[in-house]
Design an enzyme around this catalytic site. Structure first.
Site, PDB file in Angstrom:
ATOM      1  N   ASN A 196     -97.925  35.020  85.603  1.00 11.90           N
ATOM      2  CA  ASN A 196     -96.204  35.153  86.334  1.00 11.90           C
ATOM      3  C   ASN A 196     -95.591  36.110  85.660  1.00 11.90           C
ATOM      4  O   ASN A 196     -94.698  36.780  86.155  1.00 11.90           O
ATOM      5  CB  ASN A 196     -95.811  33.960  86.882  1.00 11.90           C
ATOM      6  CG  ASN A 196     -95.701  32.941  85.666  1.00 11.90           C
ATOM      7  OD1 ASN A 196     -96.091  32.905  84.668  1.00 11.90           O
ATOM      8  ND2 ASN A 196     -94.765  31.988  85.716  1.00 11.90           N
TER       9      ASN A 196
ATOM     10  N   GLU B  93     -97.061  25.030  77.387  1.00 12.95           N
ATOM     11  CA  GLU B  93     -96.266  25.247  78.561  1.00 12.95           C
ATOM     12  C   GLU B  93     -96.925  25.315  79.934  1.00 12.95           C
ATOM     13  O   GLU B  93     -97.436  26.227  80.211  1.00 12.95           O
ATOM     14  CB  GLU B  93     -95.443  26.671  78.099  1.00 12.95           C
ATOM     15  CG  GLU B  93     -94.834  26.859  77.092  1.00 12.95           C
ATOM     16  CD  GLU B  93     -93.535  26.200  76.589  1.00 12.95           C
ATOM     17  OE1 GLU B  93     -92.981  25.764  77.592  1.00 12.95           O
ATOM     18  OE2 GLU B  93     -92.938  25.954  75.575  1.00 12.95           O
TER      19      GLU B  93
ATOM     20  N   CYS C 295     -92.252  29.013  86.788  1.00  9.22           N
ATOM     21  CA  CYS C 295     -92.725  27.617  86.113  1.00  9.22           C
ATOM     22  C   CYS C 295     -91.736  26.518  86.633  1.00  9.22           C
ATOM     23  O   CYS C 295     -91.754  25.494  86.841  1.00  9.22           O
ATOM     24  CB  CYS C 295     -93.333  27.503  84.808  1.00  9.22           C
ATOM     25  SG  CYS C 295     -92.199  28.175  83.778  1.00  9.22           S
TER      26      CYS C 295
ATOM     27  N   GLU D  94     -90.663  26.561  73.431  1.00  9.52           N
ATOM     28  CA  GLU D  94     -90.681  28.308  72.712  1.00  9.52           C
ATOM     29  C   GLU D  94     -89.554  28.625  72.836  1.00  9.52           C
ATOM     30  O   GLU D  94     -88.397  28.109  73.484  1.00  9.52           O
ATOM     31  CB  GLU D  94     -91.308  29.076  74.069  1.00  9.52           C
ATOM     32  CG  GLU D  94     -92.993  28.844  73.817  1.00  9.52           C
ATOM     33  CD  GLU D  94     -93.905  29.745  74.671  1.00  9.52           C
ATOM     34  OE1 GLU D  94     -93.207  30.131  75.659  1.00  9.52           O
ATOM     35  OE2 GLU D  94     -94.987  30.024  74.369  1.00  9.52           O
TER      36      GLU D  94
HETATM   37  P1  NAD Z   1    -104.166  28.613  84.507  1.00 11.39           P
HETATM   38  O1  NAD Z   1    -104.183  27.280  83.928  1.00 11.39           O
HETATM   39  O2  NAD Z   1    -104.998  28.631  85.769  1.00 11.39           O
HETATM   40  O3  NAD Z   1    -104.538  29.840  83.561  1.00 11.39           O
HETATM   41  C1  NAD Z   1    -103.772  29.957  82.407  1.00 11.39           C
HETATM   42  C2  NAD Z   1    -104.797  30.798  81.491  1.00 11.39           C
HETATM   43  O4  NAD Z   1    -105.570  29.773  80.992  1.00 11.39           O
HETATM   44  C3  NAD Z   1    -105.295  32.011  81.807  1.00 11.39           C
HETATM   45  O5  NAD Z   1    -105.225  32.905  80.984  1.00 11.39           O
HETATM   46  C4  NAD Z   1    -106.843  31.251  81.993  1.00 11.39           C
HETATM   47  O6  NAD Z   1    -107.958  32.338  81.771  1.00 11.39           O
HETATM   48  C5  NAD Z   1    -106.859  30.410  80.939  1.00 11.39           C
HETATM   49  N1  NAD Z   1    -107.863  29.223  81.065  1.00 11.39           N
HETATM   50  C6  NAD Z   1    -108.468  28.737  82.029  1.00 11.39           C
HETATM   51  N2  NAD Z   1    -109.201  27.786  81.760  1.00 11.39           N
HETATM   52  C7  NAD Z   1    -109.060  27.902  80.320  1.00 11.39           C
HETATM   53  C8  NAD Z   1    -109.755  26.727  79.440  1.00 11.39           C
HETATM   54  N3  NAD Z   1    -110.647  25.811  79.750  1.00 11.39           N
HETATM   55  N4  NAD Z   1    -109.628  27.127  78.034  1.00 11.39           N
HETATM   56  C9  NAD Z   1    -108.781  27.986  77.631  1.00 11.39           C
HETATM   57  N5  NAD Z   1    -108.139  28.758  78.548  1.00 11.39           N
HETATM   58  C10 NAD Z   1    -108.264  28.577  79.910  1.00 11.39           C
HETATM   59  O7  NAD Z   1    -102.802  28.947  85.017  1.00 11.39           O
HETATM   60  P2  NAD Z   1    -102.197  30.175  85.985  1.00 11.39           P
HETATM   61  O8  NAD Z   1    -102.641  29.913  87.253  1.00 11.39           O
HETATM   62  O9  NAD Z   1    -102.768  31.578  85.235  1.00 11.39           O
HETATM   63  O10 NAD Z   1    -100.523  30.048  85.734  1.00 11.39           O
HETATM   64  C11 NAD Z   1     -99.630  29.528  86.682  1.00 11.39           C
HETATM   65  C12 NAD Z   1     -99.266  28.287  85.967  1.00 11.39           C
HETATM   66  O11 NAD Z   1     -98.704  28.417  84.698  1.00 11.39           O
HETATM   67  C13 NAD Z   1     -98.184  27.114  86.960  1.00 11.39           C
HETATM   68  O12 NAD Z   1     -98.650  25.944  86.730  1.00 11.39           O
HETATM   69  C14 NAD Z   1     -97.096  27.396  85.993  1.00 11.39           C
HETATM   70  O13 NAD Z   1     -96.195  26.591  86.231  1.00 11.39           O
HETATM   71  C15 NAD Z   1     -97.240  27.702  84.513  1.00 11.39           C
HETATM   72  N6  NAD Z   1     -96.398  28.400  83.864  1.00 11.39           N
HETATM   73  C16 NAD Z   1     -95.890  27.583  82.997  1.00 11.39           C
HETATM   74  C17 NAD Z   1     -94.832  27.982  82.035  1.00 11.39           C
HETATM   75  C18 NAD Z   1     -93.930  27.543  81.086  1.00 11.39           C
HETATM   76  O14 NAD Z   1     -93.478  28.013  80.273  1.00 11.39           O
HETATM   77  N7  NAD Z   1     -93.859  26.114  81.317  1.00 11.39           N
HETATM   78  C19 NAD Z   1     -94.688  29.579  82.290  1.00 11.39           C
HETATM   79  C20 NAD Z   1     -95.320  30.283  83.267  1.00 11.39           C
HETATM   80  C21 NAD Z   1     -96.443  29.681  84.051  1.00 11.39           C
END
Ligand code: NAD
Length: 499
Positions: free
Chosen positions: A157, A254, A288, A470
């Protein structure tokens, strides 16, 4: 030469582009049109090892580089990011679908802010340790040492912002990094790596590998990795934290949220409606910290909903590069299907009252956008706490209005979730706003505003929404480990010194 508009992308290892050895590729798609943008090479196991080896090899010299010199390099990178703001923001808009009216003022800017912030902090003595005099001839010294090779794994995002929020404190503290962007939004990564190199970052200090969760999992499991900084969904974060824990690696998580936005009855109505809209429709709802559970006092619900309905016309789809567009498509087909399924569940199974939007496509989808991932901004009202749409993170432009009666009730209901990323309160009586916000179980809180996240402010979730923080001064310590040395000058080691 690839015929795709953004060509082909590969890893970046040891200060140069790296040709992947996997022979596998994937495509990054323009969410506005569903057309392919670029072909990306997936990292193989050998590429992952090469990236970690490069980061390991660069660690000794980089961690020994004086903090002020590291600071100068990071400042130069920040200046280049600012100089190239619009060019990089346009790539982010193409890759994520977010309107240029946002990416041009937030994504690169807030990333460069973090670089400057941590460059200033370490350049100004932010990594200094402490010396404690224990007695006349003995003292101890505690210093803050870099961890080693750190892994950054990003969500889709805020791609370059996430890359910078992780790499800025990581590199400032003397660590090296292997960064894996989300496979949905990979286009920023080589540009950032090249900017770091041009700014003077030594080869191997910042490396990039591409791929999906399997590449991420291999990085997390790598025995030479000291820390993992992850941004993504709660369910993925749980797997990553578990794997990091097995190797006793430091971890920052995060994760997602289902945050409450609490409107108090004395609020300025206009500001509260604007705040609730910001908390639900910015970045097409893909933030998020979104305040997707909007708690509105029963007695002001009619007025709140009326003004909200009037203002929904200000949420405008359109050409993502047009300055008046503030609603882009969702990032991918899979996410588009997921968000639309939540809207269907809200209508058909939760039977919430659909106040605005729904499963129709929004007006003003630009030419060529027929196959794009455009979702109508949607408002449900009369929601109850047990509804699926009021309990699960949707991560799209879907607001749930939940009426309430008393302050104690709203605090209890706002906290009745396993997540605790963000919360916010709108009201004129600041003492009351503080009282309420103090009782909310969330790491990131706002009063009479929503969403601003400056480099100075530490951000991180409570409960299932994450581990660690962070940004801000204290987050720097999460990129160092403590070393204590006790010095005895008296020449005596007690207990066994005499018979
Ligand atoms: P996701 O968990 O599907 O993927 C995030 C990352 O993790 C990707 O790069 C993916 O390739 C990788 N990944 C997937 N499986 C993995 C594994 N088993 N081991 C290591 N890496 C792995 O998340 P998304 O759909 O890309 O992002 C959206 C989510 O992120 C939402 O839930 C949002 O709330 C959260 N988010 C949180 C913050 C925060 O600061 N708290 C900021 C932005 C987004």
């Amino acid at each position: 030469m690839s015929p795709l508009p953004y060509g082909t992308h590969d890893g970046y290892i040891n200060g140069a582009r790296h040709t992947s050895t996997s022979g596998q590729t994937f495509v990054s798609t323009d969410p506005a049109t569903a057309q392919p943008l670029a072909e990306i090479h997936t990292a193989s196991a050998a590429d992952i090892s090469a990236a970690v080896a490069a980061a390991s090899g660069a660690f000794a010299a980089w961690s020994a580089t004086p903090a002020i010199e590291r600071s100068r390099i990071l400042h130069r990178a920040a200046a280049q990011l600012r100089a190239r703001n619009d060019e990089i923001a346009e790539v982010e808009t193409r890759d994520t679908g977010k309107a240029f009216s946002e990416t041009s003022v937030v994504d690169v800017v807030t990333g460069a802010d973090a670089l400057e912030y941590y460059a200033n902090l370490v350049g100004g003595g932010g990594l200094n340790g402490e010396r404690v005099q224990l007695r006349e001839d003995a003292w101890c010294v505690s210093s803050r040492e870099a961890l080693g090779v750190c892994v950054g794994i990003g969500a889709w995002n805020y791609p370059i912002q996430i890359a910078l929020w992780k790499s800025a404190p990581c590199l400032a503290a003397g660590n090296t990094m292997v960064y894996k962007p989300s496979e949905f939004t990979p286009l920023h990564a080589t540009t950032l790596a090249e900017i770091y190199t041009q700014a003077g970052l030594p080869a191997g200090v910042f490396n990039v590998v591409h791929g999906d969760g399997a590449v991420g999992a291999a990085l997390v499991a790598h025995p030479s990795v000291a820390k993992v900084s992850f941004t993504g969904q709660v369910s993925t974060g749980q797997k990553v934290a578990e794997a990091a824990g097995r190797g006793m690696k430091y971890a920052t998580m995060e994760l997602g949220g289902k945050s409450p936005c609490v409107i108090l009855e004395d609020c300025a109505l206009e500001a509260a409606v604007d705040g609730a809209m910001m908390a639900n429709f910015y970045s097409s709802g893909q933030v998020c910290t979104n305040g997707t559970r909007v708690f509105v006092p029963e007695q002001m619900r009619a007025a709140f909903e009326q003004r909200l309905l009037e203002k929904m016309a200000y949420v405008r789809a359109g050409d993502v590069m047009h300055p008046a567009t503030n609603l882009g498509p969702l990032v991918s087909k899979v996410h588009y299907d997921k968000v639309r399924e939540y809207i269907r569940v809200g209508i058909e199974e939760d039977k919430a009252t659909l106040l605005y939007g729904g499963l129709d496509r929004p007006a003003n989808i630009p030419a060529g956008g027929e196959a794009g991932f455009w979702v109508h901004p949607t408002v449900f009202t009369d929601c109850t706490d047990d509804m699926v749409i009021a309990t699960e993170e949707i991560f799209g432009p879907v607001m749930c209005i939940l009426p309430y009666t008393t302050e104690d009730e709203v605090v209890r209901r706002a906290n009745s979730t396993q997540m605790g990323l963000a919360a916010g309160v709108f009201g004129k009586d600041l003492s009351r706003c503080h009282r309420v916000v103090q009782k909310l179980q969330a790491g990131i809180n706002w009063i009479n505003t929503w969403g601003e996240s400056p480099a100075e402010m530490a951000v991180g979730g409570w409960k299932l929404s994450g581990l660690g923080t962070e940004n801000g001064v204290r987050s720097l310590s999460q990129w160092t480990r403590n070393k204590s040395v006790l010095v005895e000058m008296g020449g005596l080691v007690t207990a066994f010194a005499k018979l």
